[in-house]
Design a protein around this motif. Structure first.
Motif, PDB file in Angstrom:
ATOM      1  N   ALA A 124      47.000 -19.773  53.966  1.00  0.00           N
ATOM      2  CA  ALA A 124      46.238 -19.600  55.209  1.00  0.00           C
ATOM      3  C   ALA A 124      46.290 -18.150  55.694  1.00  0.00           C
ATOM      4  CB  ALA A 124      46.774 -20.543  56.287  1.00  0.00           C
ATOM      5  N   ILE A 125      47.459 -17.537  55.568  1.00  0.00           N
ATOM      6  CA  ILE A 125      47.595 -16.129  55.974  1.00  0.00           C
ATOM      7  C   ILE A 125      46.679 -15.243  55.129  1.00  0.00           C
ATOM      8  CG2 ILE A 125      49.195 -14.163  56.000  1.00  0.00           C
ATOM      9  CD1 ILE A 125      51.427 -16.193  56.686  1.00  0.00           C
ATOM     10  N   ASN A 141      49.025 -31.167  55.401  1.00  0.00           N
ATOM     11  CA  ASN A 141      49.399 -29.748  55.481  1.00  0.00           C
ATOM     12  C   ASN A 141      48.700 -29.009  56.609  1.00  0.00           C
ATOM     13  OD1 ASN A 141      49.087 -30.283  52.130  1.00  0.00           O
ATOM     14  ND2 ASN A 141      51.060 -29.531  52.875  1.00  0.00           N
ATOM     15  N   ALA A 142      47.867 -29.721  57.375  1.00  0.00           N
ATOM     16  CA  ALA A 142      47.006 -29.038  58.348  1.00  0.00           C
ATOM     17  C   ALA A 142      47.803 -28.341  59.450  1.00  0.00           C
ATOM     18  CB  ALA A 142      46.016 -30.026  58.958  1.00  0.00           C
ATOM     19  N   ARG A 143      48.818 -29.002  60.006  1.00  0.00           N
ATOM     20  CA  ARG A 143      49.586 -28.391  61.100  1.00  0.00           C
ATOM     21  C   ARG A 143      50.337 -27.147  60.622  1.00  0.00           C
ATOM     22  NH1 ARG A 143      50.490 -30.445  65.811  1.00  0.00           N
ATOM     23  NH2 ARG A 143      52.607 -29.618  65.924  1.00  0.00           N
ATOM     24  N   GLU A 144      50.823 -27.205  59.402  1.00  0.00           N
ATOM     25  CA  GLU A 144      51.517 -26.050  58.824  1.00  0.00           C
ATOM     26  C   GLU A 144      50.584 -24.846  58.735  1.00  0.00           C
ATOM     27  OE1 GLU A 144      53.184 -24.909  54.387  1.00  0.00           O
ATOM     28  OE2 GLU A 144      53.070 -27.022  54.970  1.00  0.00           O
ATOM     29  N   ALA A 145      49.368 -25.049  58.258  1.00  0.00           N
ATOM     30  CA  ALA A 145      48.406 -23.946  58.113  1.00  0.00           C
ATOM     31  C   ALA A 145      47.863 -23.492  59.456  1.00  0.00           C
ATOM     32  CB  ALA A 145      47.259 -24.377  57.200  1.00  0.00           C
ATOM     33  N   ALA A 146      47.819 -24.413  60.440  1.00  0.00           N
ATOM     34  CA  ALA A 146      47.220 -24.098  61.748  1.00  0.00           C
ATOM     35  C   ALA A 146      48.061 -23.124  62.564  1.00  0.00           C
ATOM     36  CB  ALA A 146      46.994 -25.388  62.542  1.00  0.00           C
ATOM     37  N   ILE A 153      41.144 -24.358  60.724  1.00  0.00           N
ATOM     38  CA  ILE A 153      41.862 -25.215  59.785  1.00  0.00           C
ATOM     39  C   ILE A 153      41.299 -26.630  59.890  1.00  0.00           C
ATOM     40  CG2 ILE A 153      44.106 -26.148  59.120  1.00  0.00           C
ATOM     41  CD1 ILE A 153      43.850 -23.143  58.686  1.00  0.00           C
ATOM     42  N   TYR A 154      40.826 -27.161  58.758  1.00  0.00           N
ATOM     43  CA  TYR A 154      40.268 -28.512  58.726  1.00  0.00           C
ATOM     44  C   TYR A 154      41.124 -29.378  57.791  1.00  0.00           C
ATOM     45  CZ  TYR A 154      36.097 -26.358  60.793  1.00  0.00           C
ATOM     46  OH  TYR A 154      35.229 -25.680  61.616  1.00  0.00           O
ATOM     47  N   GLY A 155      41.808 -30.345  58.376  1.00  0.00           N
ATOM     48  CA  GLY A 155      42.575 -31.295  57.581  1.00  0.00           C
ATOM     49  C   GLY A 155      41.690 -32.470  57.197  1.00  0.00           C
ATOM     50  N   VAL A 156      41.624 -32.799  55.911  1.00  0.00           N
ATOM     51  CA  VAL A 156      40.767 -33.900  55.436  1.00  0.00           C
ATOM     52  C   VAL A 156      41.593 -34.889  54.624  1.00  0.00           C
ATOM     53  CG1 VAL A 156      38.627 -32.557  55.435  1.00  0.00           C
ATOM     54  CG2 VAL A 156      40.092 -32.532  53.412  1.00  0.00           C
ATOM     55  N   ASP A 157      41.117 -36.131  54.585  1.00  0.00           N
ATOM     56  CA  ASP A 157      41.845 -37.188  53.890  1.00  0.00           C
ATOM     57  C   ASP A 157      41.289 -37.485  52.500  1.00  0.00           C
ATOM     58  OD1 ASP A 157      43.645 -37.745  56.040  1.00  0.00           O
ATOM     59  OD2 ASP A 157      42.001 -38.768  57.075  1.00  0.00           O
ATOM     60  N   ASN A 158      39.994 -37.189  52.304  1.00  0.00           N
ATOM     61  CA  ASN A 158      39.407 -37.532  51.009  1.00  0.00           C
ATOM     62  C   ASN A 158      38.239 -36.607  50.659  1.00  0.00           C
ATOM     63  OD1 ASN A 158      36.912 -38.763  52.208  1.00  0.00           O
ATOM     64  ND2 ASN A 158      38.422 -40.221  53.019  1.00  0.00           N
ATOM     65  N   LEU A 159      37.789 -36.711  49.444  1.00  0.00           N
ATOM     66  CA  LEU A 159      36.716 -35.869  48.923  1.00  0.00           C
ATOM     67  C   LEU A 159      35.414 -36.051  49.681  1.00  0.00           C
ATOM     68  CD1 LEU A 159      35.563 -33.974  46.692  1.00  0.00           C
ATOM     69  CD2 LEU A 159      35.229 -36.022  45.292  1.00  0.00           C
ATOM     70  N   MET A 160      35.086 -37.278  50.078  1.00  0.00           N
ATOM     71  CA  MET A 160      33.804 -37.555  50.718  1.00  0.00           C
ATOM     72  C   MET A 160      33.658 -36.833  52.051  1.00  0.00           C
ATOM     73  SD  MET A 160      31.949 -39.086  48.670  1.00  0.00           S
ATOM     74  CE  MET A 160      30.618 -39.277  49.835  1.00  0.00           C
ATOM     75  N   GLN A 161      34.769 -36.659  52.777  1.00  0.00           N
ATOM     76  CA  GLN A 161      34.687 -35.920  54.038  1.00  0.00           C
ATOM     77  C   GLN A 161      34.247 -34.484  53.789  1.00  0.00           C
ATOM     78  OE1 GLN A 161      38.830 -37.373  55.346  1.00  0.00           O
ATOM     79  NE2 GLN A 161      37.831 -36.917  57.277  1.00  0.00           N
ATOM     80  N   VAL A 162      34.737 -33.879  52.710  1.00  0.00           N
ATOM     81  CA  VAL A 162      34.374 -32.504  52.387  1.00  0.00           C
ATOM     82  C   VAL A 162      32.914 -32.435  51.936  1.00  0.00           C
ATOM     83  CG1 VAL A 162      34.993 -30.473  51.010  1.00  0.00           C
ATOM     84  CG2 VAL A 162      36.774 -32.106  51.672  1.00  0.00           C
ATOM     85  N   ILE A 176      44.295 -27.622  65.696  1.00  0.00           N
ATOM     86  CA  ILE A 176      44.689 -26.478  66.519  1.00  0.00           C
ATOM     87  C   ILE A 176      46.147 -26.629  66.929  1.00  0.00           C
ATOM     88  CG2 ILE A 176      44.274 -25.218  68.665  1.00  0.00           C
ATOM     89  CD1 ILE A 176      41.353 -26.143  68.495  1.00  0.00           C
ATOM     90  N   VAL A 177      46.934 -25.598  66.697  1.00  0.00           N
ATOM     91  CA  VAL A 177      48.340 -25.575  67.092  1.00  0.00           C
ATOM     92  C   VAL A 177      48.578 -24.329  67.919  1.00  0.00           C
ATOM     93  CG1 VAL A 177      50.716 -25.312  66.272  1.00  0.00           C
ATOM     94  CG2 VAL A 177      49.187 -26.883  65.104  1.00  0.00           C
ATOM     95  N   ASP A 178      49.141 -24.512  69.133  1.00  0.00           N
ATOM     96  CA  ASP A 178      49.542 -23.367  69.948  1.00  0.00           C
ATOM     97  C   ASP A 178      50.892 -22.892  69.404  1.00  0.00           C
ATOM     98  OD1 ASP A 178      50.596 -21.623  71.891  1.00  0.00           O
ATOM     99  OD2 ASP A 178      49.413 -22.562  73.473  1.00  0.00           O
ATOM    100  N   THR A 179      50.849 -21.866  68.581  1.00  0.00           N
ATOM    101  CA  THR A 179      52.043 -21.444  67.845  1.00  0.00           C
ATOM    102  C   THR A 179      53.195 -21.097  68.772  1.00  0.00           C
ATOM    103  OG1 THR A 179      50.596 -20.545  66.136  1.00  0.00           O
ATOM    104  CG2 THR A 179      52.892 -19.859  66.084  1.00  0.00           C
ATOM    105  N   ARG A 180      52.934 -20.316  69.794  1.00  0.00           N
ATOM    106  CA  ARG A 180      54.019 -19.877  70.672  1.00  0.00           C
ATOM    107  C   ARG A 180      54.594 -21.042  71.477  1.00  0.00           C
ATOM    108  NH1 ARG A 180      54.704 -14.531  70.779  1.00  0.00           N
ATOM    109  NH2 ARG A 180      53.075 -13.246  69.846  1.00  0.00           N
ATOM    110  N   GLU A 181      53.702 -21.926  71.963  1.00  0.00           N
ATOM    111  CA  GLU A 181      54.192 -23.085  72.711  1.00  0.00           C
ATOM    112  C   GLU A 181      55.047 -23.979  71.815  1.00  0.00           C
ATOM    113  OE1 GLU A 181      52.502 -27.137  74.829  1.00  0.00           O
ATOM    114  OE2 GLU A 181      51.111 -25.490  74.415  1.00  0.00           O
ATOM    115  N   GLU A 182      54.574 -24.209  70.587  1.00  0.00           N
ATOM    116  CA  GLU A 182      55.309 -25.032  69.627  1.00  0.00           C
ATOM    117  C   GLU A 182      56.652 -24.401  69.293  1.00  0.00           C
ATOM    118  OE1 GLU A 182      54.666 -28.566  67.095  1.00  0.00           O
ATOM    119  OE2 GLU A 182      53.437 -27.646  68.658  1.00  0.00           O
ATOM    120  N   PHE A 183      56.639 -23.082  69.147  1.00  0.00           N
ATOM    121  CA  PHE A 183      57.844 -22.353  68.778  1.00  0.00           C
ATOM    122  C   PHE A 183      58.900 -22.431  69.879  1.00  0.00           C
ATOM    123  CE2 PHE A 183      60.034 -18.137  68.829  1.00  0.00           C
ATOM    124  CZ  PHE A 183      60.812 -18.324  67.699  1.00  0.00           C
ATOM    125  N   TYR A 184      58.512 -22.128  71.108  1.00  0.00           N
ATOM    126  CA  TYR A 184      59.491 -22.077  72.203  1.00  0.00           C
ATOM    127  C   TYR A 184      59.922 -23.469  72.663  1.00  0.00           C
ATOM    128  CZ  TYR A 184      58.637 -17.081  72.406  1.00  0.00           C
ATOM    129  OH  TYR A 184      58.553 -15.751  72.076  1.00  0.00           O
TER     130      TYR A 184
END
Length: 512
Positions: A124-125, A141-146, A153-162, A176-184
Motif C-alpha cells: 500500500a505504501i 487485509n483491508a484494515r492493515e493497508a488502510a 483501500i477496497y476490501g473485497v471478498d470474491n472475484l465477482m465484486q472486482v 477507512i482507518v483513522d491512523t492516529r486515533e487507532e494508534f493512540y
C-alpha cells in the motif's frame, strides 16, 4: 488485445510494482513469463476454475502474460486476482478503462473467493508512492493497508465484486482507518503489569535501568525464581511506540503475514521468545526466499532467549553482528535484502546444569568443573554485547504472601520515558544513536566525565573483583543511564557503584 494490470512484489520489507502485460490473440498456447515461481505458474488452474464457476470463460486463444520487470522473481499466490482480471479484460469480457488506476493483489479459491495476502502494508505504501488511485485486496487485509492515507483501500471478498466494480455495476465500499486515533487509543493497552511481581525489588530496579538505556540484559538464577515472569513484563515499561516506530514494526510483521484482520497498526512493542531448538536461519532470517527472522520480528521491542546455554552455539554467534549494527543483511548470489534489527536482548539462564549453584537453601549437585563448563557455552564476544548481568534469587514465602500493592508498570514507565527524553536531547543530530547503550567509546569519553572519587572506585573494583577489561565501557554506559534516571547532569560515585553490581559474569571468581 493487450492489457496492463498492476500488482506488487515484496523484497525485504519494501515493495516493487509489477506490471502484468497480457495479450490474447489467435492460437491455443498459454505462456506466463517474467520469472514466476511454481505458485504463480499454478495460478492458471485456480483462475480457470474460478472463472468457470462464476459464469466467465477462460479464453480458448493464445495467451501471453509477462510480469515486468522480468528479471525480478515473482513468488506466491497473491497474483491470482490481477492475472484473472487481466485475462478477462484482454479477452474483452470486462471493461478496461479503470484498470491502470488500481493496484490489485489476492489469492483465488476455486470458487472465486479471495484468501488473505502477506505484505499488504508495504504494498500500500508503494502504491501511494507510485500515484495509484486505489488498492484492491482481500477484506482480511483491508484494515492493515488502510493505515496508508491518500490511497483508496477496497476490501473485497470474491472475484465477482472486482469484476462488477470494473464493469461499473457496483461501487466498492472504501475501508477507512483513522491512523492516529487507532494508534493512540491502544497505545497504553497491556495485559501484564509489574504490580503482579512480588519481591525482586533489586531485579525490577535493574530492568528499569535496562529499559531506560536500551541495555541488553542477562538474568541468572535457579528454576522458579521468576526470570521469565519478569522478562515478559519488560515491554510494559519501555517507552510507547512513536507513530514511525509502529509503522516500521507493522511492515515487518505484515511481510510474514502476522497481522490479523482486526489489526490496522501494531501499538504494543513486540516480545519474541523463540524456543532454544531454533535454527540460525530462523533467528536472523533467510531461507531460499529470504524472510525476516526472530531478531527482525523483535525490532523496536524485546527478544527474550530463555535458557540461553541450551541454544546451539552457532545460533548465538550469528547474533553478534546484528546486535552491534542493529540490522541484518542477507546475501544471495543474485541479490541481498536488509532487515532492521534494533532490539533489546533479554536472556535468562540457570547458573549450572542442575540449576542450584549459589542457591540459598538447596545444594548444587553438579560435578566439579561443571559450572564453568556450563557458562562457557556462552562466548565472551556475545557476553561483551550484554551490558547488565543480574543474579536473581528465589522470592521467600513472606514476600509472596504479602498483600501490599507493589509499584506498577505505569509508574516505572514514566521514569523510563523521562530518562529516554534526556538521551534523545543529548544525541540529537547523531545518526544511529538513540540511547546510552549505543554510545561509542568516544561518546563515552564525551558524556561520562568521572571525578577522582569515581575513578578510584572503578579502579579498585576492576582490581579486587577481577572484572575484565571489556566490563569498563559497559559499566560507564550503565552508570550514565542511572544518572539520567536521577536527572543528574554528571556521573557520580554512587552511579558507578551501582553499575559495578551489574557485572556478575565478569568476575573471575564467579562459577569457580
Amino acid at each position: 488485445m493487450m492489457i496492463k494490470t498492476f500488482a506488487s512484489a515484496v523484497h525485504g520489507i519494501d515493495a516493487t510494482t509489477i506490471t502484468i502485460e497480457t495479450d490474447v490473440s489467435q492460437g491455443i498456447k498459454f505462456s506466463l513469463v517474467g520469472l514466476p515461481d511454481n505458485a504463480v505458474k499454478e495460478s492458471q488452474q485456480r483462475i480457470e476454475a474460478a472463472l468457470r464457476l462464476n459464469n466467465y470463460k477462460w479464453p480458448r486463444q493464445k495467451i501471453i502474460i509477462n510480469m515486468a520487470p522480468a528479471d525480478l522473481r515473482k513468488e506466491g499466490s497473491s497474483y491470482d486476482l490481477p492475472l484473472a482480471i487481466a485475462v478477462l479484460a484482454a479477452s474483452e469480457q470486462i471493461k478496461n478503462e479503470k484498470l491502470e488506476r488500481f493496484l490489485m493483489m489476492g489469492e483465488l479459491s476455486l470458487d472465486g473467493n479471495l484468501q488473505p495476502i502477506k505484505g499488504a502494508l508495504p504494498i500500500a505504501i508503494k502504491a501511494r508512492e507510485e500515484g495509484f488511485e486505489g488498492f484492491i485486496l482481500p477484506t482480511q487485509n483491508a484494515r492493515e493497508a488502510a493505515v496508508v492515507d491518500q490511497l483508496k483501500i477496497y476490501g473485497v471478498d470474491n472475484l465477482m465484486q472486482v469484476v462488477d466494480f470494473f464493469n461499473d455495476d457496483v461501487e466498492l465500499e472504501q475501508t477507512i482507518v483513522d491512523t492516529r486515533e487507532e494508534f493512540y487509543k491502544m497505545l497504553n493497552h497491556t495485559d501484564l503489569d509489574f504490580s503482579d511481581v512480588k519481591g525482586q525489588e533489586n531485579v525490577k530496579r535493574a530492568l528499569e535501568i535496562a529499559a531506560a538505556g536500551g541495555h541488553n540484559l542477562i538474568m541468572i538464577g535457579p528454576p522458579g525464581a521468576g526470570k521469565t515472569m519478569l522478562a515478559k513484563r519488560i515491554p510494559t515499561i519501555l517507552p510507547p511506540f512513536t507513530l514511525h516506530e509502529a509503522l516500521e514494526t507493522t511492515k515487518i510483521h505484515s511481510v510474514v503475514g502476522r497481522i490479523d484482520k482486526d489489526t490496522s497498526l501494531m501499538t504494543e512493542r513486540p516480545f519474541r521468545s523463540p524456543h532454544h531448538t531454533i535454527s540460525d536461519v530462523a533467528l536472523v532470517g533467510g531461507g531460499t526466499y529470504p524472510q525476516p527472522g526472530e531478531i527482525s520480528l523483535a525490532h523496536n521491542g524485546v527478544l527474550f532467549l530463555d535458557e540461553l546455554p541450551e541454544f546451539k552455539r552457532t545460533v548465538l554467534e550469528v547474533m553478534r553482528q546484528p546486535l552491534e549494527d542493529r540490522k541484518i543483511t542477507i546475501s544471495r548470489a543474485k541479490f541481498s535484502v536488509e532487515y532492521p534489527a534494533s532490539l533489546m536482548l533479554v536472556a535468562s539462564m540457570n547458573p549450572c546444569p542442575c540449576g542450584y549453584y549459589n542457591h540459598p537453601t538447596k545444594e548444587c549437585v553438579c560435578a566439579p568443573g561443571m559450572v564453568p563448563k556450563y557458562l562457557n557455552k556462552i562466548s565472551g564476544p556475545l557476553l561483551d554485547r550484554i551490558d547488565i548481568h543480574l543474579e536473581v534469587v528465589p522470592v521467600p514465602f513472606k514476600k509472596l504472601s504479602e498483600l501490599n500493592e507493589t509499584e506498577g508498570s505505569a509508574a516505572i514507565r514514566e521514569r523510563v520515558i523521562k530518562a529516554r527524553q534526556i538521551q534523545s536531547d543529548r544525541y540529537q543530530g547523531m545518526d544511529g544513536i538513540f540511547c546510552n547503550a549505543q554510545m561509542s567509546s568516544r561518546q563515552i569519553r564525551d558524556y561520562v566525565q568521572l571525578d577522582s572519587t569515581s575513578n578510584t572506585l572503578l579502579k579498585n573494583a576492576m582490581e579486587r573483583l577481577g572484572l575484565s577489561a571489556r566490563a569498563y565501557d559497559r559499566i560507564l554506559r550503565v552508570a550514565r543511564t542511572i544518572a539520567d534516571l536521577e536527572t543528574s547532569a554528571g556521573v557520580e560515585s554512587h552511579h558507578i557503584s551501582e553499575a559495578i553490581q551489574y557485572r556478575s559474569l565478569d568476575r573471575e571468581s564467579w562459577g569457580t
